[in-house]
Scaffold this active site. Structure first.
Site, short mmCIF file in Angstrom:
data_model
loop_
_atom_site.label_atom_id
_atom_site.label_comp_id
_atom_site.label_asym_id
_atom_site.label_seq_id
_atom_site.Cartn_x
_atom_site.Cartn_y
_atom_site.Cartn_z
N ARG A 169 -0.63 -37.86 -13.18
CA ARG A 169 0.41 -38.35 -12.26
C ARG A 169 0.76 -37.34 -11.17
O ARG A 169 1.41 -37.71 -10.17
CB ARG A 169 1.66 -38.70 -13.06
CG ARG A 169 1.55 -40.00 -13.82
CD ARG A 169 2.37 -41.11 -13.18
NE ARG A 169 3.76 -40.85 -13.32
CZ ARG A 169 4.52 -41.26 -14.33
NH1 ARG A 169 3.98 -41.99 -15.29
NH2 ARG A 169 5.78 -40.99 -14.37
N ASP A 184 -1.78 -46.67 -11.73
CA ASP A 184 -2.50 -47.65 -12.56
C ASP A 184 -3.37 -48.64 -11.77
O ASP A 184 -4.26 -49.27 -12.35
CB ASP A 184 -1.50 -48.47 -13.39
CG ASP A 184 -0.87 -47.65 -14.51
OD1 ASP A 184 -1.26 -46.48 -14.66
OD2 ASP A 184 0.00 -48.18 -15.21
N LYS A 231 -29.27 -37.87 -29.20
CA LYS A 231 -28.13 -37.60 -28.33
C LYS A 231 -26.89 -37.54 -29.24
O LYS A 231 -26.34 -38.56 -29.63
CB LYS A 231 -27.97 -38.69 -27.28
CG LYS A 231 -26.94 -38.32 -26.25
CD LYS A 231 -26.64 -39.45 -25.31
CE LYS A 231 -25.46 -39.06 -24.43
NZ LYS A 231 -24.70 -40.17 -23.98
N ARG A 268 -20.62 -32.56 -29.78
CA ARG A 268 -19.45 -33.24 -30.33
C ARG A 268 -19.22 -34.61 -29.68
O ARG A 268 -19.63 -34.85 -28.54
CB ARG A 268 -18.20 -32.39 -30.09
CG ARG A 268 -18.05 -31.32 -31.14
CD ARG A 268 -16.86 -30.45 -30.87
NE ARG A 268 -16.66 -29.56 -31.99
CZ ARG A 268 -16.07 -28.38 -31.91
NH1 ARG A 268 -15.61 -27.94 -30.76
NH2 ARG A 268 -15.93 -27.64 -32.98
O1 F6P Z 1 2.66 -46.85 -14.64
C1 F6P Z 1 2.18 -45.57 -14.49
C2 F6P Z 1 2.11 -44.86 -15.83
O2 F6P Z 1 1.65 -43.56 -15.58
C3 F6P Z 1 1.27 -45.54 -16.90
O3 F6P Z 1 -0.11 -45.34 -16.74
C4 F6P Z 1 1.85 -44.93 -18.15
O4 F6P Z 1 1.65 -45.76 -19.24
C5 F6P Z 1 3.29 -44.81 -17.82
O5 F6P Z 1 3.39 -44.76 -16.41
C6 F6P Z 1 3.97 -43.63 -18.43
O6 F6P Z 1 5.32 -43.74 -18.17
P1 F6P Z 1 6.36 -42.54 -18.38
O7 F6P Z 1 6.10 -41.52 -17.31
O8 F6P Z 1 7.68 -43.18 -18.26
O9 F6P Z 1 6.07 -41.97 -19.73
#
Ligand code: F6P
Length: 323
Positions: free
Chosen positions: A256, A128, A214, A163
């Site tokens: 992630r 984040d 557009k 779209r």
């Molecule tokens: O803090 C990192 C983060 O990936 C946020 O962007 C997201 O809201 C949250 O963790 C999601 O958490 P979890 O993996 O517990 O669902």
């Protein structure tokens, strides 16, 4: 100092392994043993603490996730939980800890270091980028590159079908991922938790773009935006004007994972190295970060009470370039 411990806590972030590797190798260089705590504060309470060798951190620099696993611990919020954790650390003769994570991790480390005589140094690890005391946290660069790759692909199909796409990126309280990926993908509009984006303003922009023929458009939405996530914003727009052929994509946890970018690997390596040197120098209750390309230390107390605010110039520029 003879023995330290390291752990990851909160949401995982690509590059955490690179920080663990750097910390273990730096400690070894100074003749310090490193122990790994599994599952963050949970493992500290349950005594899941094992020795890490330079061999055990081999071939992890390029791997996403965290070899130490991670968790969000409720028990560590209690005095009793922290007492158990302290006793486990003492039993393993741990003289200092490196904590990798976000605000929750720093808060736990700060409270702990007020109560017990084991020093803690924090390393910012979260996609984040919402941590004060560093320009960038570990994992942010990888997450935005993952997201932008996905958005580029969506752009191809959005353009082909004319779209309107609402794309949701992560960021519960912070619009960093949305702002960077929005600018980087040339999004027509970026919805940020920090900004006062209105649906009316979006409608005006979409109408203006439609007048210029557009018809396709990308709207990047941070999940923590006040008007709701991408799904809710799409519904609001469709309720006002059902003529847009709109679709929603939530990129989600894809952001992630994955192999860390070179920037994240270098950032994590510098932070892992500096955290161990800081413990060795007798520092405590501090977070290490990189500001203007220099290692800096910020007291946990300050880091958890301040925000890594978005650059207003970037928000203004994105607004100018929108359409
Ligand atoms: O803090 C990192 C983060 O990936 C946020 O962007 C997201 O809201 C949250 O963790 C999601 O958490 P979890 O993996 O517990 O669902």
């Amino acid at each position: 100092m003879k023995r330290i411990a390291i752990f990851t806590s909160g949401g995982d972030a690509p590059g955490m392994n690179a920080a663990i590797r750097a910390a273990v190798r730096t400690a070894k260089y100074y003749g310090i043993e490193t122990y790994g705590i599994q599952n963050g504060y949970e493992g500290m309470i349950d005594g899941r603490i094992k020795k890490l060798t330079t061999g055990s951190v081999g071939n992890i620099l390029q791997r996403g996730g965290t070899i130490l696993k991670t968790a969000r611990s409720e028990e560590f919020r209690t005095k009793e939980g922290r007492q158990k954790a302290f006793e486990n650390l003492k039993e393993h003769a741990i003289e200092g800890c490196v904590a990798i994570g976000g605000n929750g991790t720093y808060t736990g480390a700060h409270v702990f270091s007020q109560e017990h005589d084991i020093p803690f140094i924090g390393i910012p690890g979260t996609i984040d980028n919402d941590i004060y005391g560093t320009n960038f946290s570990i994992g942010f660069d990888t997450a935005i590159n993952t997201a932008i790759e996905a958005i580029d692909k969506i752009r191809d199909t959005a353009d082909s079908h004319n779209r309107l796409f609402f794309i949701e990126v992560m960021g519960r309280h912070s619009g960093y991922i949305a702002l960077y990926t929005g600018i980087g993908s040339g999004a027509g509009n970026i919805f940020l938790p920090e900004a006062d984006n209105s649906i009316e303003h979006l409608m005006e922009q979409l109408e203006k773009a439609a007048k210029r023929n557009k018809l396709f458009n990308l709207v990047v939405v941070a999940e923590g935006n006040k008007n709701g996530g991408a799904m809710e914003i799409a519904e609001k727009v469709n309720a006002i004007n059902p003529n847009y052929d709109s679709r929603v994509t939530i990129i989600g946890h894809l952001q992630r994972g994955g192999s860390p970018t070179c920037n994240d690997r270098v950032l994590a390596t510098r932070l892992g190295n500096s955290a161990v040197e800081a413990l060795r120098d007798g520092k405590n209750d501090l977070a290490v970060g990189i500001i203007d390309n220099k290692i800096q230390f910020t007291p946990f107390k300050e880091a958890i009470s301040k925000e890594n605010a978005l650059n207003e110039d970037l928000i203004r520029m994105a607004e100018i370039l929108a359409l």
